[in-house]
Design a protein around this motif. Sequence first.
Motif, PDB file in Angstrom:
ATOM      1  N   LYS A 137      21.621  31.844  51.744  1.00  0.00           N
ATOM      2  CA  LYS A 137      22.030  32.452  50.393  1.00  0.00           C
ATOM      3  C   LYS A 137      20.816  33.027  49.806  1.00  0.00           C
ATOM      4  O   LYS A 137      20.839  34.170  48.876  1.00  0.00           O
ATOM      5  N   VAL A 138      19.644  32.445  49.916  1.00  0.00           N
ATOM      6  CA  VAL A 138      18.338  33.131  49.474  1.00  0.00           C
ATOM      7  C   VAL A 138      18.415  34.414  50.229  1.00  0.00           C
ATOM      8  O   VAL A 138      17.803  35.462  49.438  1.00  0.00           O
ATOM      9  N   LEU A 139      18.413  34.504  51.383  1.00  0.00           N
ATOM     10  CA  LEU A 139      18.292  35.662  52.054  1.00  0.00           C
ATOM     11  C   LEU A 139      19.465  36.850  51.608  1.00  0.00           C
ATOM     12  O   LEU A 139      19.153  38.069  51.731  1.00  0.00           O
ATOM     13  N   GLN A 140      20.757  36.180  51.211  1.00  0.00           N
ATOM     14  CA  GLN A 140      21.671  37.272  50.804  1.00  0.00           C
ATOM     15  C   GLN A 140      21.324  37.619  49.473  1.00  0.00           C
ATOM     16  O   GLN A 140      21.340  38.946  49.302  1.00  0.00           O
ATOM     17  N   VAL A 141      20.648  36.844  48.572  1.00  0.00           N
ATOM     18  CA  VAL A 141      19.994  37.587  47.209  1.00  0.00           C
ATOM     19  C   VAL A 141      18.975  38.671  47.400  1.00  0.00           C
ATOM     20  O   VAL A 141      19.055  39.701  46.885  1.00  0.00           O
ATOM     21  N   ILE A 142      18.068  38.223  48.513  1.00  0.00           N
ATOM     22  CA  ILE A 142      17.026  39.479  48.878  1.00  0.00           C
ATOM     23  C   ILE A 142      17.723  40.597  49.336  1.00  0.00           C
ATOM     24  O   ILE A 142      17.491  41.730  48.938  1.00  0.00           O
ATOM     25  N   ALA A 143      18.800  40.415  50.225  1.00  0.00           N
ATOM     26  CA  ALA A 143      19.645  41.348  50.576  1.00  0.00           C
ATOM     27  C   ALA A 143      20.219  42.494  49.682  1.00  0.00           C
ATOM     28  O   ALA A 143      20.128  43.593  49.814  1.00  0.00           O
ATOM     29  N   ILE A 144      20.815  41.885  48.591  1.00  0.00           N
ATOM     30  CA  ILE A 144      21.577  42.563  47.839  1.00  0.00           C
ATOM     31  C   ILE A 144      20.721  43.129  46.419  1.00  0.00           C
ATOM     32  O   ILE A 144      21.206  43.814  45.394  1.00  0.00           O
ATOM     33  N   VAL A 145      19.481  42.558  46.521  1.00  0.00           N
ATOM     34  CA  VAL A 145      18.541  42.660  45.330  1.00  0.00           C
ATOM     35  C   VAL A 145      17.663  43.736  45.782  1.00  0.00           C
ATOM     36  O   VAL A 145      17.143  44.858  45.231  1.00  0.00           O
ATOM     37  N   LEU A 146      16.790  43.507  46.652  1.00  0.00           N
ATOM     38  CA  LEU A 146      15.449  44.025  47.343  1.00  0.00           C
ATOM     39  C   LEU A 146      15.873  45.247  48.106  1.00  0.00           C
ATOM     40  O   LEU A 146      15.213  46.006  47.763  1.00  0.00           O
ATOM     41  N   VAL A 147      16.377  44.963  49.121  1.00  0.00           N
ATOM     42  CA  VAL A 147      16.639  45.817  50.160  1.00  0.00           C
ATOM     43  C   VAL A 147      17.223  47.074  49.667  1.00  0.00           C
ATOM     44  O   VAL A 147      16.850  48.376  50.037  1.00  0.00           O
ATOM     45  N   PRO A 148      18.321  47.121  48.962  1.00  0.00           N
ATOM     46  CA  PRO A 148      18.742  48.585  48.432  1.00  0.00           C
ATOM     47  C   PRO A 148      17.905  49.377  47.606  1.00  0.00           C
ATOM     48  O   PRO A 148      17.992  50.604  47.519  1.00  0.00           O
ATOM     49  N   VAL A 149      16.870  48.420  46.845  1.00  0.00           N
ATOM     50  CA  VAL A 149      15.848  49.126  45.960  1.00  0.00           C
ATOM     51  C   VAL A 149      14.974  50.100  47.122  1.00  0.00           C
ATOM     52  O   VAL A 149      14.553  51.182  46.735  1.00  0.00           O
ATOM     53  N   GLY A 150      14.562  49.414  48.166  1.00  0.00           N
ATOM     54  CA  GLY A 150      13.520  49.968  48.830  1.00  0.00           C
ATOM     55  C   GLY A 150      14.280  51.124  49.735  1.00  0.00           C
ATOM     56  O   GLY A 150      13.588  51.968  50.051  1.00  0.00           O
ATOM     57  N   ILE A 151      15.639  51.132  50.126  1.00  0.00           N
ATOM     58  CA  ILE A 151      16.324  52.135  50.719  1.00  0.00           C
ATOM     59  C   ILE A 151      16.395  53.146  49.601  1.00  0.00           C
ATOM     60  O   ILE A 151      16.215  54.606  50.166  1.00  0.00           O
ATOM     61  N   GLY A 152      16.783  52.995  48.308  1.00  0.00           N
ATOM     62  CA  GLY A 152      16.552  54.051  47.510  1.00  0.00           C
ATOM     63  C   GLY A 152      15.503  54.932  47.306  1.00  0.00           C
ATOM     64  O   GLY A 152      15.202  56.160  46.985  1.00  0.00           O
TER      65      GLY A 152
END
Length: 291
Positions: A137-152
Amino acid sequence: MNDSALITVGLPIALAIIMFGLGLSLTVDDFRRVAKSPRAVVIALGLQVLILPLIAFGLVKAFDLDPLLAVGVMLLAASPGGTTANLFSHLFRGDVALNVSLTAINSVLAAVSIPVITNLAINHFEAEGELGLQVGKVLQVIAIVLVPVGIGMLVRRRSPEFAGSADRPVRIFSITTLVAVSVGALLGERENLADYVEQVGAVTSIFCLASLTLGYAGARLFQLDDKQAIACAMEVGIHNTTVALTIALSVLDNTEVAIPSAVYSVLMYVFATAFGFAITRNRRAAPATPS
């Protein structure tokens, strides 16, 4: 798609789009700007990441909240400043560049601070149900919070024109999603809504006012200028409640935990507007300092 799938799949995707939109408005220079005013950034983040959760903890203990609502308030306290803080800072003549830097850093810190603070709250209040944020679930939080910011940010770097044209639609989508999720969370608990609002209405109101005041007074105490103090007030007081709501509803799968953030998402705009006008009025009313 049923309600469960809408929450567990649709909501995280919606948040990922919002965070992608945030990334479209950020550049590496926003992070480099921290080097030019590290003191302001450190003070604002210290207030937000360290002091704010302590205030929230004191409030939930003082009001003796139900464990799940207490976890919800702590989750709210752990959520980062929202992009709307940039708008409010602009409206009330704050240091918008500082807000952008804080938003960028907050987006990174949230991936760590949210699981840590939420887990501590779950354990302390002994909340019932499967609420723990395990590694997955921690990885899920990272995936929906941090990864999209980096892609943007990558998209903006490669295609500034697309980033510029997508800014307004994503902002509209963000506001629409926040309203829809907040209303949905409240309606989902409509049978207990009056009791919940009675329990968390005062807590979230005090917490919002305390957040705004802490951001402004704390910045002034550490001798930041007025524009920086306004930026800190808005960054600390206006939370990204969409993040908190998504984690409560899709990651923790608990509507009651989402109630404080849903209530706060309404109150923060009212209080932030009033607070901004109060600061502006006081600033205009202050006598000019002789040179």
